[in-house]
Design a protein around this motif. Structure first.
Motif, PDB file in Angstrom:
ATOM      1  N   VAL A  52       0.849  -1.201   0.000  1.00  0.00           N
ATOM      2  CA  VAL A  52       0.000   0.000   0.000  1.00  0.00           C
ATOM      3  C   VAL A  52       0.885   1.253   0.000  1.00  0.00           C
TER       4      VAL A  52
ATOM      5  N   ILE B  61      -5.590   1.088  -5.858  1.00  0.00           N
ATOM      6  CA  ILE B  61      -4.297   0.537  -5.434  1.00  0.00           C
ATOM      7  C   ILE B  61      -3.745  -0.379  -6.533  1.00  0.00           C
TER       8      ILE B  61
ATOM      9  N   ALA C 262      -4.658  -6.600  -4.121  1.00  0.00           N
ATOM     10  CA  ALA C 262      -5.503  -5.444  -4.436  1.00  0.00           C
ATOM     11  C   ALA C 262      -6.561  -5.812  -5.481  1.00  0.00           C
TER      12      ALA C 262
ATOM     13  N   ALA D 114       2.156   1.718  -3.413  1.00  0.00           N
ATOM     14  CA  ALA D 114       1.102   2.275  -4.274  1.00  0.00           C
ATOM     15  C   ALA D 114       0.969   3.783  -4.063  1.00  0.00           C
ATOM     16  N   GLN D 115       1.088   4.223  -2.818  1.00  0.00           N
ATOM     17  CA  GLN D 115       0.961   5.663  -2.532  1.00  0.00           C
ATOM     18  C   GLN D 115       2.084   6.464  -3.193  1.00  0.00           C
TER      19      GLN D 115
ATOM     20  N   ARG E 168      -2.140   1.516  -9.397  1.00  0.00           N
ATOM     21  CA  ARG E 168      -0.864   2.132  -9.004  1.00  0.00           C
ATOM     22  C   ARG E 168       0.245   1.083  -8.909  1.00  0.00           C
TER      23      ARG E 168
ATOM     24  N   GLU F  49      -5.763   2.435   1.315  1.00  0.00           N
ATOM     25  CA  GLU F  49      -6.497   1.457   0.511  1.00  0.00           C
ATOM     26  C   GLU F  49      -7.969   1.473   0.918  1.00  0.00           C
TER      27      GLU F  49
END
Lengths: 230, 66
Positions: A134, A177, A169, A137-138, A180, B27
């Motif tokens: 995560v 997510i 995801a 992804a950010q 990305r 998320e």
């Protein structure tokens, strides 16, 4: 600043970047900002889209106009960078900003920008791969064609955790997510790293389900470019 | 001279915090898919139900002797 205005403006800006990648001309940051009802939200949108605003310059070698460079510089003036990031969001923001400032310096010929800190501090332990993915992804704006740097190296060193994250995801149907992370998978593939998933099949799978949100479409456009898919 | 607006907008630390939250978007809050649990985890309840079933069930019918 109204967060929903900023998110809407970021979607509009991402749509402009997509158009520029498809050959409709430049992004026109100054024009974009002039068209916004709330200039603060507009400058926030520039920071939110981050390094992606430079994709037409990176991918298509378009020159950056002085007006557009000034808009990016103004966004850093209005929203100052955190000097000592502590909270997880601040750490993500610091790396996101670093990527933007670094590309701006490359395109304008300014001095290089120092990286924030150890990438492990923002990504966390790869043992906890769900949380790690995560955070990756950010930081998707760092995964652009020709990207280098400590975070890129850290992500490329963990192809299994990256692929676990993107499949998780997709199974959760969290396609924000997933799109990305697909971008990171595509970059890692472009770097020559062997992956346990087929990046082209992954891009096609996510593209069918991601919807019409411009920022996710931009992620997939970058992924397609990186894997050489049409 | 600025190209976008004559006056720089003023932001607060709260604006910056909001922007950080937008950048570090979490998320979705969907739950993870259910994980399989071994049958032994439900063994206590199963044994109890089986015992109750045996106690409450009618006895085996016997054929009367002639």
């Amino acid at each position: 600043m109204d967060a929903s205005s900023c998110a809407r403006d970021a979607a509009a800006l991402a749509d402009r970047v997509l158009g520029a990648l498809r050959g409709s001309g430049g992004v026109g940051l100054a024009d974009f900002l002039a068209s916004r009802a709330d200039p603060t939200a507009g400058l926030g949108a520039v920071r939110l889209v981050g390094a992606d605003i430079f994709l037409p310059h990176v991918v298509l070698n378009r020159p950056l106009t002085a007006q557009d460079a000034e808009v990016v510089a103004a966004s850093f003036e209005v929203f100052p960078q955190a000097t000592e990031p502590v909270a997880p969001e601040q750490r993500v923001m610091a790396w996101h900003d670093w990527s933007t400032a670094r590309l701006l310096a490359t395109l304008t010929g300014d001095a290089a920008v120092a990286a924030p800190d150890d990438p492990a501090a923002v990504l966390g332990s790869v043992e906890k791969w769900a949380r790690w993915s995560v955070a990756v992804a950010q930081l998707s704006s760092l995964a652009h064609p020709g990207a280098t740097g400590p975070v890129v190296d850290a992500v490329a060193a963990q192809p299994q955790a990256l692929c676990r994250g993107v499949l998780r995801a997709a199974l959760r149907r969290d396609f924000v997510i997933a799109s990305r992370l697909t971008r990171w998978v595509a970059l890692t593939h472009a770097m020559g790293v062997r992956l346990p998933v087929n990046p082209v099949v992954l891009v096609d799978h996510v593209a069918l389900r991601v919807g019409s949100e411009p920022r996710q479409l931009l992620d997939l456009a970058v992924a397609r470019h990186l894997v050489g898919a049409p | 001279m600025s190209v976008y607006t004559p006056v720089r907008p003023v932001t607060t630390p709260a604006d910056l915090a909001q922007l950080s939250k937008l950048v570090a978007e979490p998320e979705s809050t969907l739950a993870d898919p259910p994980l399989s649990t071994p049958n032994a985890a439900g063994g206590g309840v199963g044994a109890l139900l089986l015992g109750l079933g045996l106690l409450l069930s009618p006895p085996t019918p016997k054929e009367p002797r002639r």
